[in-house]
Design a protein around this motif. Structure first.
Motif, PDB file in Angstrom:
ATOM      1  N   ILE A  67       0.856  -1.183   0.000  1.00 48.29           N
ATOM      2  CA  ILE A  67       0.000   0.000   0.000  1.00 48.29           C
ATOM      3  C   ILE A  67       0.892   1.233   0.000  1.00 48.29           C
ATOM      4  N   SER A  68       0.704   2.081  -0.981  1.00 44.48           N
ATOM      5  CA  SER A  68       1.439   3.337  -1.044  1.00 44.48           C
ATOM      6  C   SER A  68       0.816   4.314  -0.049  1.00 44.48           C
ATOM      7  N   LEU A  69       1.626   4.854   0.840  1.00 41.53           N
ATOM      8  CA  LEU A  69       1.095   5.694   1.910  1.00 41.53           C
ATOM      9  C   LEU A  69       0.914   7.160   1.520  1.00 41.53           C
ATOM     10  N   THR A  70       1.645   7.630   0.544  1.00 40.18           N
ATOM     11  CA  THR A  70       1.541   9.033   0.157  1.00 40.18           C
ATOM     12  C   THR A  70       0.136   9.401  -0.316  1.00 40.18           C
ATOM     13  N   PRO A  71      -0.530   8.589  -1.157  1.00 45.90           N
ATOM     14  CA  PRO A  71      -1.911   8.932  -1.521  1.00 45.90           C
ATOM     15  C   PRO A  71      -2.869   8.890  -0.334  1.00 45.90           C
ATOM     16  N   VAL A  72      -2.604   8.031   0.633  1.00 42.97           N
ATOM     17  CA  VAL A  72      -3.465   7.959   1.811  1.00 42.97           C
ATOM     18  C   VAL A  72      -3.337   9.248   2.630  1.00 42.97           C
ATOM     19  N   VAL A  73      -2.111   9.732   2.783  1.00 45.79           N
ATOM     20  CA  VAL A  73      -1.888  10.987   3.507  1.00 45.79           C
ATOM     21  C   VAL A  73      -2.558  12.141   2.757  1.00 45.79           C
ATOM     22  N   ALA A  74      -2.429  12.167   1.445  1.00 42.22           N
ATOM     23  CA  ALA A  74      -3.061  13.221   0.647  1.00 42.22           C
ATOM     24  C   ALA A  74      -4.585  13.152   0.772  1.00 42.22           C
ATOM     25  N   LEU A  75      -5.144  11.942   0.805  1.00 47.47           N
ATOM     26  CA  LEU A  75      -6.593  11.779   0.955  1.00 47.47           C
ATOM     27  C   LEU A  75      -7.065  12.282   2.316  1.00 47.47           C
ATOM     28  N   VAL A  76      -6.349  11.944   3.368  1.00 43.25           N
ATOM     29  CA  VAL A  76      -6.723  12.415   4.708  1.00 43.25           C
ATOM     30  C   VAL A  76      -6.655  13.936   4.771  1.00 43.25           C
ATOM     31  N   PHE A  77      -5.601  14.525   4.210  1.00 44.82           N
ATOM     32  CA  PHE A  77      -5.487  15.980   4.183  1.00 44.82           C
ATOM     33  C   PHE A  77      -6.632  16.611   3.406  1.00 44.82           C
ATOM     34  N   CYS A  78      -6.989  16.019   2.278  1.00 46.08           N
ATOM     35  CA  CYS A  78      -8.069  16.553   1.449  1.00 46.08           C
ATOM     36  C   CYS A  78      -9.406  16.483   2.189  1.00 46.08           C
ATOM     37  N   ILE A  79      -9.646  15.409   2.906  1.00 44.61           N
ATOM     38  CA  ILE A  79     -10.886  15.268   3.672  1.00 44.61           C
ATOM     39  C   ILE A  79     -10.958  16.323   4.768  1.00 44.61           C
ATOM     40  N   ILE A  80      -9.857  16.510   5.481  1.00 44.02           N
ATOM     41  CA  ILE A  80      -9.828  17.511   6.552  1.00 44.02           C
ATOM     42  C   ILE A  80      -9.989  18.919   5.984  1.00 44.02           C
ATOM     43  N   ALA A  81      -9.289  19.218   4.897  1.00 41.60           N
ATOM     44  CA  ALA A  81      -9.376  20.549   4.292  1.00 41.60           C
ATOM     45  C   ALA A  81     -10.784  20.830   3.769  1.00 41.60           C
ATOM     46  N   SER A  82     -11.422  19.840   3.155  1.00 41.45           N
ATOM     47  CA  SER A  82     -12.775  20.068   2.638  1.00 41.45           C
ATOM     48  C   SER A  82     -13.765  20.280   3.782  1.00 41.45           C
ATOM     49  N   PHE A  83     -13.571  19.580   4.895  1.00 44.94           N
ATOM     50  CA  PHE A  83     -14.438  19.793   6.051  1.00 44.94           C
ATOM     51  C   PHE A  83     -14.269  21.209   6.597  1.00 44.94           C
ATOM     52  N   ILE A  84     -13.031  21.659   6.716  1.00 44.71           N
ATOM     53  CA  ILE A  84     -12.768  23.009   7.230  1.00 44.71           C
ATOM     54  C   ILE A  84     -13.366  24.064   6.313  1.00 44.71           C
ATOM     55  N   PHE A  85     -13.160  23.927   5.000  1.00 42.53           N
ATOM     56  CA  PHE A  85     -13.718  24.899   4.058  1.00 42.53           C
ATOM     57  C   PHE A  85     -15.239  24.915   4.097  1.00 42.53           C
ATOM     58  N   SER A  86     -15.854  23.742   4.179  1.00 43.75           N
ATOM     59  CA  SER A  86     -17.318  23.716   4.204  1.00 43.75           C
ATOM     60  C   SER A  86     -17.858  24.355   5.482  1.00 43.75           C
ATOM     61  N   GLU A  87     -17.186  24.122   6.600  1.00 44.13           N
ATOM     62  CA  GLU A  87     -17.633  24.749   7.848  1.00 44.13           C
ATOM     63  C   GLU A  87     -17.416  26.263   7.828  1.00 44.13           C
ATOM     64  N   LEU A  88     -16.332  26.707   7.235  1.00 42.04           N
ATOM     65  CA  LEU A  88     -16.099  28.148   7.105  1.00 42.04           C
ATOM     66  C   LEU A  88     -17.168  28.799   6.236  1.00 42.04           C
ATOM     67  N   LEU A  89     -17.495  28.166   5.127  1.00 42.48           N
ATOM     68  CA  LEU A  89     -18.521  28.727   4.257  1.00 42.48           C
ATOM     69  C   LEU A  89     -19.892  28.717   4.935  1.00 42.48           C
ATOM     70  N   LYS A  90     -20.166  27.671   5.710  1.00 40.51           N
ATOM     71  CA  LYS A  90     -21.435  27.633   6.442  1.00 40.51           C
ATOM     72  C   LYS A  90     -21.506  28.750   7.478  1.00 40.51           C
ATOM     73  N   SER A  91     -20.380  29.078   8.082  1.00 38.08           N
ATOM     74  CA  SER A  91     -20.391  30.120   9.108  1.00 38.08           C
ATOM     75  C   SER A  91     -20.663  31.502   8.511  1.00 38.08           C
ATOM     76  N   PHE A  92     -20.350  31.682   7.237  1.00 37.25           N
ATOM     77  CA  PHE A  92     -20.601  32.976   6.601  1.00 37.25           C
ATOM     78  C   PHE A  92     -21.977  33.066   5.950  1.00 37.25           C
ATOM     79  N   SER A  93     -22.713  31.971   5.942  1.00 39.75           N
ATOM     80  CA  SER A  93     -24.033  32.028   5.330  1.00 39.75           C
ATOM     81  C   SER A  93     -25.013  32.721   6.264  1.00 39.75           C
ATOM     82  N   ARG A  94     -26.055  33.273   5.703  1.00 41.03           N
ATOM     83  CA  ARG A  94     -27.024  34.032   6.489  1.00 41.03           C
ATOM     84  C   ARG A  94     -28.218  33.196   6.886  1.00 41.03           C
ATOM     85  N   GLU A  95     -28.228  31.952   6.550  1.00 43.23           N
ATOM     86  CA  GLU A  95     -29.385  31.099   6.840  1.00 43.23           C
ATOM     87  C   GLU A  95     -29.374  30.635   8.256  1.00 43.23           C
TER      88      GLU A  95
END
Length: 95
Positions: A67-95
């Motif tokens: 198992i190549s570990l570099t893609p796994v690390v990149a996947l974990v980083f991408c999941i964390i980054a997408s969660f952070i971005f989605s929460e940031l965008l939700k915090s700026f919404s007016r709903e």
């Protein structure tokens, strides 16, 4: 406008995560890199994986599966980054 931006970022991160998962699966089953689809998946994810080279060991072998570990690390980083971005965008919404 913010809802559209949220959906656009969500879609882009899902595509990136799907590509990374495909690369991980293809490397586990030791797919032939001469195949055009496999070559495309590996080439398209090289841009995403390159910054993570050298963070961890290149690969790990478990019961004969490598198992190549570099893609796994990149996947974990991408999941964390997408969660952070989605929460940031939700915090700026007016709903």
């Amino acid at each position: 406008m913010l809802r559209f931006l949220t959906r656009l970022i969500y879609t882009a991160t899902m595509i990136i995560e799907a590509d990374l998962i495909a690369r991980i699966v293809l490397s586990i089953i030791n797919a032939n890199t001469q195949n055009q689809f496999v070559y495309w998946v590996f080439k398209s994810t090289d841009v995403i994986i390159t910054p993570f080279n050298g963070i961890v060991a290149n690969s790990i072998e478990i019961n004969g599966l490598t198992i190549s570990l570099t893609p796994v690390v990149a996947l974990v980083f991408c999941i964390i980054a997408s969660f952070i971005f989605s929460e940031l965008l939700k915090s700026f919404s007016r709903e």
